[in-house]
Design an enzyme around this catalytic site. Sequence first.
Site, PDB file in Angstrom:
ATOM      1  CE  LYS A 208      -4.329  -2.045   1.206  1.00  0.00           C
ATOM      2  NZ  LYS A 208      -5.334  -2.421   2.193  1.00  0.00           N
ATOM      3  NE  ARG A 244      -6.660  -8.949   0.116  1.00  0.00           N
ATOM      4  CZ  ARG A 244      -6.195  -8.172  -0.857  1.00  0.00           C
ATOM      5  NH1 ARG A 244      -5.218  -7.324  -0.616  1.00  0.00           N
ATOM      6  NH2 ARG A 244      -6.703  -8.239  -2.070  1.00  0.00           N
TER       7      ARG A 244
HETATM    8  N1  PMM Z   1      -7.048  -4.399   0.743  1.00  0.00           N
HETATM    9  C1  PMM Z   1      -7.303  -4.534  -0.581  1.00  0.00           C
HETATM   10  C2  PMM Z   1      -8.192  -5.516  -1.036  1.00  0.00           C
HETATM   11  N2  PMM Z   1      -8.779  -6.377  -0.167  1.00  0.00           N
HETATM   12  N3  PMM Z   1      -9.117  -7.128   2.034  1.00  0.00           N
HETATM   13  C3  PMM Z   1      -8.893  -7.002   3.347  1.00  0.00           C
HETATM   14  N4  PMM Z   1      -9.508  -7.841   4.221  1.00  0.00           N
HETATM   15  N5  PMM Z   1      -8.061  -6.046   3.849  1.00  0.00           N
HETATM   16  C4  PMM Z   1      -7.427  -5.166   3.039  1.00  0.00           C
HETATM   17  O1  PMM Z   1      -6.690  -4.296   3.563  1.00  0.00           O
HETATM   18  C5  PMM Z   1      -7.650  -5.251   1.626  1.00  0.00           C
HETATM   19  C6  PMM Z   1      -8.519  -6.272   1.160  1.00  0.00           C
HETATM   20  C7  PMM Z   1      -6.653  -3.605  -1.564  1.00  0.00           C
HETATM   21  O2  PMM Z   1      -5.430  -4.082  -2.002  1.00  0.00           O
HETATM   22  P1  PMM Z   1      -5.132  -4.745  -3.470  1.00  0.00           P
HETATM   23  O3  PMM Z   1      -5.768  -3.840  -4.504  1.00  0.00           O
HETATM   24  O4  PMM Z   1      -3.674  -4.811  -3.562  1.00  0.00           O
HETATM   25  O5  PMM Z   1      -5.740  -6.096  -3.494  1.00  0.00           O
END
Ligand code: PMM
Length: 270
Positions: A208, A244
Site C-alpha cells: 500500500k 493479506r
Molecule cells: N485491501 C485490498 C483488497 N482487499 N481485504 C482485506 N480484508 N483487507 C485489506 O486491507 C484489503 C482487502 C486492496 O489491495 P489490493 O488492490 O492490492 O488487493
Amino acid sequence: MTLVMGVLNVTPDSFSDGGRWASFDDAIAHAVDLTAQGADLIDVGGESTRPGAPRVPADEELSRVLPVVRELAARGIRTSIDTMNAETAQAAVVAGAEFVNDVSGGLADPEMPGVVAGLGVTYLLSHWRGHSADMNALARYGDVVADVIGELERQIDVALDAGIRRDRLVIDPGLGFAKTSEHNWAILSHLGSLQALEFPILLGASRKRFLGELLEPGAPMEARDLPTAVISVLAAQAGLWGVRVHDVAGTRLALDVLGRWAGEQARMDA
Ligand code: PMM
C-alpha cells in the site's frame, strides 16, 4: 500461527498487480505458485478497490472469480472471496470459497451480513466508509483509532444481529480505505486497542501507498514487499489472525525467521 493469505486479483486494474492475473490460466498458475510458496489461503477478488477505481457490474465480477474459485477448490486450494456483493459471495461459497472477505464490512451491500449468516462461513469484516471514488475525501477523523474502533463496533453489531456467529467473525482495520498514511500508522501503533475488541484480526498492508512513501520516489511496486514482510512479522508477533499479502514467499520467509527466533527464545526460557 498467523495465516498467510495470498492475493489473487483477477482484475485488469488493481493498483498493485493490475492485469497480471486477469486470464483464467494465469490466475490458476499464480494461485498454485502462491500455495507452493506457503500461502494458507488465496484471496480471490474480481473488483479493484484502488482509490478512484470504477465499480464492476456483479455479472462481470462473477464471471471473473467463479471459474477461478471452482478450479482452486477442485485442486484442494483454500480460498476467500474478496467481494462487497452478497450475490458474488453466495455464488463463490457455493463454488467452494471458505471465507467471505468484504472490505466494506457489510456497508456496501445491506444483504451481505444476512447472506453470510445463512452460508455459515467466516466473515472477514473491514472498517470502511465509502466506495473508492469517494475514499480520499472521507479520510477525516477526530481521533482515528477511537473513530475506527467505534465504527467497527457498529459494523460488528450489524453482522451479529444478522445472525453471523461471534466465532465466525474476523475484523480488519481496512488500512488505506478512507485513511491517509498517518491514519494507517496510528492504527498500527495502537493495535492493542483493536485487539481489546476480542476478535481475531486480519491486516492488509501489502504494497500500500503508505509503505511506498518509505522508499525512493518511483521505486517499483515490488520494493514495497520488504516493508510488507516486516509488517507481517510485527503482526505475527502481536498475535494477529492473518496477513493479506502479494509476496507470499517473502512474508513466509520473514515469519519463518520469527518462528525460529521464538522457538529459540522458548528453549532458553525453559
Ligand atoms: N485491501 C485490498 C483488497 N482487499 N481485504 C482485506 N480484508 N483487507 C485489506 O486491507 C484489503 C482487502 C486492496 O489491495 P489490493 O488492490 O492490492 O488487493
